[in-house]
Enzyme design. Structure first.
Site, mmCIF file in Angstrom:
data_model
loop_
_atom_site.group_PDB
_atom_site.id
_atom_site.type_symbol
_atom_site.label_atom_id
_atom_site.label_comp_id
_atom_site.label_asym_id
_atom_site.label_seq_id
_atom_site.Cartn_x
_atom_site.Cartn_y
_atom_site.Cartn_z
ATOM 1 C CE LYS A 22 -1.529 1.539 3.992
ATOM 2 N NZ LYS A 22 -1.263 2.969 4.300
ATOM 3 C CG ASN A 23 2.646 2.601 3.492
ATOM 4 O OD1 ASN A 23 1.554 3.144 3.387
ATOM 5 N ND2 ASN A 23 3.115 2.153 4.639
ATOM 6 C CB CYS A 120 -3.467 5.961 11.937
ATOM 7 S SG CYS A 120 -3.930 4.496 11.010
ATOM 8 N NE ARG A 125 1.461 9.052 10.264
ATOM 9 C CZ ARG A 125 1.226 7.924 9.617
ATOM 10 N NH1 ARG A 125 1.406 7.863 8.323
ATOM 11 N NH2 ARG A 125 0.798 6.852 10.252
ATOM 12 C CG ASP A 308 3.963 1.239 9.587
ATOM 13 O OD1 ASP A 308 3.618 2.044 10.461
ATOM 14 O OD2 ASP A 308 3.880 1.474 8.375
ATOM 15 N NE ARG A 400 -6.296 4.364 6.577
ATOM 16 C CZ ARG A 400 -5.163 4.563 7.243
ATOM 17 N NH1 ARG A 400 -5.066 4.225 8.510
ATOM 18 N NH2 ARG A 400 -4.109 5.094 6.658
#
Length: 432
Positions: A22-23, A120, A125, A308, A400
């Site tokens: 995803k990232n 989240c 960030r 993560d 997600r």
């Protein structure tokens, strides 16, 4: 609102396949904004954040074609005409990666209006690193009503030193610099595999980028980028989650279609914990061995232990003999899962950025609440070894970033199922 119901106690056995990252997919999709020609992306995971990104690009005028059948993990994005250089709050409020369109939009169209991101609730960030970098490239930035507005006739190359390592900041400015006039030097860059994957995509599109994967990246701007075809790398965090699940539950599990070289810090730590791991070029096999041993972990930027994976490792630590000290150095608010694990029987004490986990403690099923994406994963892992049934609420967080996680785990022996609303909403009463 969907929930996951899990009955613990089953060892995981068989093979589980990892989806695309995803990232890595999110910045790759944003990179399609840089060219008028179609960009074909393969190995795209079917997760909620990707749907949000597709909707965002479509709202700007992009044509987003989804693959079907055997090609359902392929997406073709054509940004020949961009009618709207705005990322609205309604579209991006659930996704942190929304800032990734800021650089490409300014570089391609000369303007951008992007809502401050959601996602989240795991700590700040800051987008200021994106803003300072774009200003170094000549963009004029204003901020009002929760939006960042940027304008530039054409970005100009420059030297940018990141005050702190930022993955999305590195990616955003990498894309902006690809179309900037002259050379851009980015220093103190993120070295994550997802950054390297983006640079490879951009170079296929005609960019001139050197040094991705190191702390210094050089970009020679070009006048135009072209379309291309690119395959997204496997998701190292999904792979790591399944590897920890196997270590927790025992059995004999092969995690396939992954990149073991992206998992070095995790695999090294699991070896310290007594987990038996064997790797090939594209798989990791975890075979049940003796008891788990405690080991301390400190999260760091890549190639260090990933933030993560911190929540998932905490679940593992609850079943390891002895005390494990976990230090979270990336985000300041990333222990929200700890209290839910305590509800299940874990012995965890939090002191600022440090958590002490004392094991081995028996876990029991409970009703728990997912607070963010990776916290959700830690609760799933804990539930796999807990006695009785665990009900995890707010699983939209896990959707997600994990593709069909319950189906994948069920295929290797987990007792897990998804349920919808337990009590249907009452039909509205007619006014007549």
């Amino acid at each position: 609102m969907d929930k996951l119901v899990i009955r613990g106690g089953n060892p995981l056995e068989g093979t589980i396949r990892v989806s695309g990252a995803k990232n890595a997919a999110l910045p790759a999709m944003a990179a399609a904004l840089l060219t008028e020609e179609p960009v074909i992306l393969e190995n795209i995971p079917q997760v909620r954040d990707i749907v949000t990104e597709r909707n965002l690009l479509a709202s700007m005028g992009a044509e987003v074609e989804l693959g079907y059948g055997r090609a359902h993990h392929r997406t073709t994005i054509s940004c020949h005409t961009l009618a709207n250089a705005e990322a609205s709050y309604d579209l991006v409020k659930t996704m942190r990666a929304s800032t990734l369109v800021l650089g490409p939009l300014v570089a391609r169209t000369g303007q951008a209006r992007v809502s401050l991101p959601g996602g989240c609730a795991i700590g700040a960030r800051p987008i200021d690193l994106h803003i300072k970098g774009l200003e170094k490239l000549g963009a004029r930035i204003t901020q009002e009503h929760g939006y960042i507005e940027a304008r530039a006739e054409r970005l100009r190359g420059g030297r940018i030193v990141f005050e702190k390592i930022t993955v999305t900041g590195t990616e955003d400015l990498l894309m902006a610099a690809a179309l900037a006039e002259g050379e851009t030097v980015l220093e103190n860059c993120a070295c994550e595999p997802e950054v390297v994957d983006l640079a490879e995509l951009l170079n296929k599109m005609g960019a001139r980028i050197a040094g991705a994967g190191t702390r210094t990246i050089r970009v020679c701007g070009v006048d135009k980028l072209t379309g291309t075809r690119h395959r997204i790398i496997p998701d190292r965090i999904e792979a790591g989650t399944f590897i920890v699940a196997a270590a927790l539950t025992g059995g004999d599990l092969t995690v396939d279609n992954c990149e073991p070289q992206h998992l070095g810090a995790l695999l090294s730590k699991l070896d310290e914990c007594g987990v038996h791991v064997a790797t090939t070029t594209d798989s990791v096999r975890i075979v049940s061995g003796g008891p788990l041993h405690s080991a301390d972990v400190t999260t760091e930027e890549y190639p260090g232990f990933p933030t993560d994976m911190q929540a998932q490792y905490m679940a593992l630590a609850t079943q390891a003999d002895g005390a494990s000290l976990i230090t979270e150095n990336i985000f300041e608010n990333r222990y929200m899962h700890a209290q839910e694990l305590v509800r299940m029987g874990a012995n965890i004490k939090i002191d600022g950025r440090r958590a002490v986990v004392r094991g081995k403690t028996p876990l029991s099923g409970a009703a728990v609440l997912a607070s963010d994406l990776r916290a959700s994963a830690s609760l799933v892992l804990a539930a796999l070894v807990a006695e009785g049934e665990t009900i995890i609420d707010r699983v939209y967080h896990i959707d997600r970033g994990y593709e069909r996680i319950e189906e994948k785990l069920r295929s290797v022996g987990a007792q897990i199922r998804r349920i919808g609303r337990l009590i249907p909403e009452r039909a509205p009463v007619s006014a007549e």
